[in-house]
Design a protein around this motif. Structure first.
Motif, mmCIF file in Angstrom:
data_model
loop_
_atom_site.group_PDB
_atom_site.id
_atom_site.type_symbol
_atom_site.label_atom_id
_atom_site.label_comp_id
_atom_site.label_asym_id
_atom_site.label_seq_id
_atom_site.Cartn_x
_atom_site.Cartn_y
_atom_site.Cartn_z
ATOM 1 N N GLU A 319 0.835 -1.200 0.000
ATOM 2 C CA GLU A 319 0.000 0.000 0.000
ATOM 3 C C GLU A 319 0.873 1.254 0.000
ATOM 4 O OE1 GLU A 319 -3.260 0.640 -0.044
ATOM 5 O OE2 GLU A 319 -3.846 -1.457 -0.276
ATOM 6 N N ASP A 321 0.432 4.137 1.376
ATOM 7 C CA ASP A 321 0.503 4.703 2.721
ATOM 8 C C ASP A 321 0.797 3.590 3.723
ATOM 9 O OD1 ASP A 321 -0.993 5.533 5.434
ATOM 10 O OD2 ASP A 321 -0.388 7.352 4.384
ATOM 11 N N ASP A 324 -1.989 2.712 6.120
ATOM 12 C CA ASP A 324 -3.029 1.902 5.474
ATOM 13 C C ASP A 324 -2.595 0.441 5.371
ATOM 14 O OD1 ASP A 324 -4.612 4.124 5.206
ATOM 15 O OD2 ASP A 324 -4.101 4.487 3.106
ATOM 16 N N ALA A 327 -3.105 -1.041 8.720
ATOM 17 C CA ALA A 327 -4.544 -1.168 8.972
ATOM 18 C C ALA A 327 -5.100 -2.395 8.259
ATOM 19 C CB ALA A 327 -5.271 0.093 8.523
ATOM 20 N N GLY A 328 -4.619 -2.643 7.036
ATOM 21 C CA GLY A 328 -5.056 -3.828 6.311
ATOM 22 C C GLY A 328 -4.641 -5.108 7.013
ATOM 23 N N ASP A 331 -6.876 -5.640 9.999
ATOM 24 C CA ASP A 331 -8.191 -6.152 9.588
ATOM 25 C C ASP A 331 -8.114 -7.652 9.309
ATOM 26 O OD1 ASP A 331 -9.256 -3.632 9.830
ATOM 27 O OD2 ASP A 331 -9.158 -3.164 7.689
#
Length: 359
Positions: A319, A321, A324, A327-328, A331
């Motif tokens: 990614e 960023d 991000d 964050a992925g 998740d």
């Protein structure tokens, strides 16, 4: 600070009045005060979320309705009416007192949480988003409900000619693990910025752990020395190896042939020497990324007892960023576990991104 979420709180706040209305409607339709005894309940319900004044207001309203039902229904005996009125009044007073106690406890909890938040921010400080030729992002999930720190630790500090990183995991949980984490971070922050070798930084941490009077926790950790040219030297002390995702998409594991022993073990300082185990060196090219993590990530199990397959999700590291990307991964970790983690999980993602003008 209430633990009830806002939508549920609104329902709870309406319930006392809804119960009073229900009693009135049922008694009117039945032509008899058959639910008179329920009028003691609204004040008790109101104490769950309301302030003492609002609880008393509900109690007064219920008391007035009780009087009205007693007067309107000639079938209600004086004894029953007196018992009902007494119950409504006594429950209202008790509920108001309970509400006052609850509010004082919540204020104390807010004060304690404020202090805890300040302490957590000092212990695990935010890492810089950019340091020299490196971009950084971190993620921390504590296994302790309501906490943001446990036994996992991380830090990234500028160093002459580059950047120094530590990611570690204290054996054990609770306050003793936090204390050991503070010891390690304090020692690292004192030694890492100096123009000493990475070996000397590790020795400084080992000495600090040996000076501890309480606790016998050992610490797995990986220390990294990253130069502005992209050269990375790692010292691994029984810690999961970082993953390197090249700019082209290939992934390698930065694992030494022989991992070093954890820090904090008896005689650990004597075992540290320049030619000791746990060393690994590599060179990063522009766009390459390194993921440091703790075993709370890779040892998170699903309902079938299967570990989280972190290498299978390294495509997320691409990614643009870094936040991000983490964050992925979070998740995917949450989807795998489908519940709270059994252990803290820390991740630090680094990208080698030298500026185009060479500065």
């Amino acid at each position: 600070m209430s633990v009830i979420r806002r939508p549920a709180m609104r329902v709870v706040m309406v319930l006392p009045y809804a119960l009073i209305v229900l009693v009135i409607v049922v008694d009117v339709l039945a032509g008899s005060a058959i639910l008179l005894s329920l009028l003691a309940a609204p004040a008790a319900l109101a104490s769950a979320t309301g302030r003492p004044r609002s609880v008393l207001l509900v109690g007064v309203l219920a008391f007035v309705v009780c009087i009205g039902a007693f007067v309107a229904d000639e079938g209600v005996t004086e004894e029953r009416g007196a018992v009902a009125l007494s119950a409504v009044a006594l429950v209202a007073l008790a509920a108001a007192y309970a509400s006052d106690v609850r509010l004082k406890a919540e204020r104390r909890l807010v004060g304690v949480q404020t202090v805890a938040d300040a302490a957590q921010n000092v212990i695990l400080r935010p890492v810089p988003r950019r340091s020299g030729h490196f971009d950084l992002a971190v993620s921390y999930i504590s296994a302790t409900v309501g906490a943001r720190i446990g036994g996992d630790l991380y830090e990234a500090l500028p160093h002459p000619g580059g950047l120094r990183i530590i990611v570690g995991d204290v054996q054990g949980k609770g306050l003793t693990a936090v204390g050991a984490a503070v010891t390690v971070l304090t020692a690292f922050r004192a030694a890492a910025p100096a123009d000493d070798s990475l070996q000397e930084v590790a020795e400084h941490i080992e000495e600090a752990l040996e000076r501890r009077e309480e606790g016998e926790e050992f610490v797995t950790a990986v220390l990294a020395d990253c130069t502005e040219r992209g050269d990375v030297t790692l010292l691994s002390f029984g810690h999961p190896p970082p993953l390197v995702r090249r700019a082209g998409g290939t992934v390698l594991t930065a694992e030494p042939e022989v991992p070093g022993p954890p820090l904090g073990l008896p005689g650990g300082l004597a075992a540290l020497h320049e030619d000791g185990p746990g060393r690994f060196a590599l060179r990063l090219e522009p766009g390459d990324r390194m993921l440091f993590y703790t075993d709370g990530t890779t040892e998170a199990r699903n309902a079938e007892g299967e570990f989280f397959p972190l290498p299978d999700h390294t495509d997320l590291l691409g990614e643009p960023d870094l936040a991000d990307a983490l964050a992925g991964l979070r998740d995917q970790l949450a989807s795998h576990v489908q519940g709270p983690l059994d252990d803290d999980a820390a991740m630090l993602l680094l990208r080698f991104a030298p500026s185009t003008d060479g500065t």
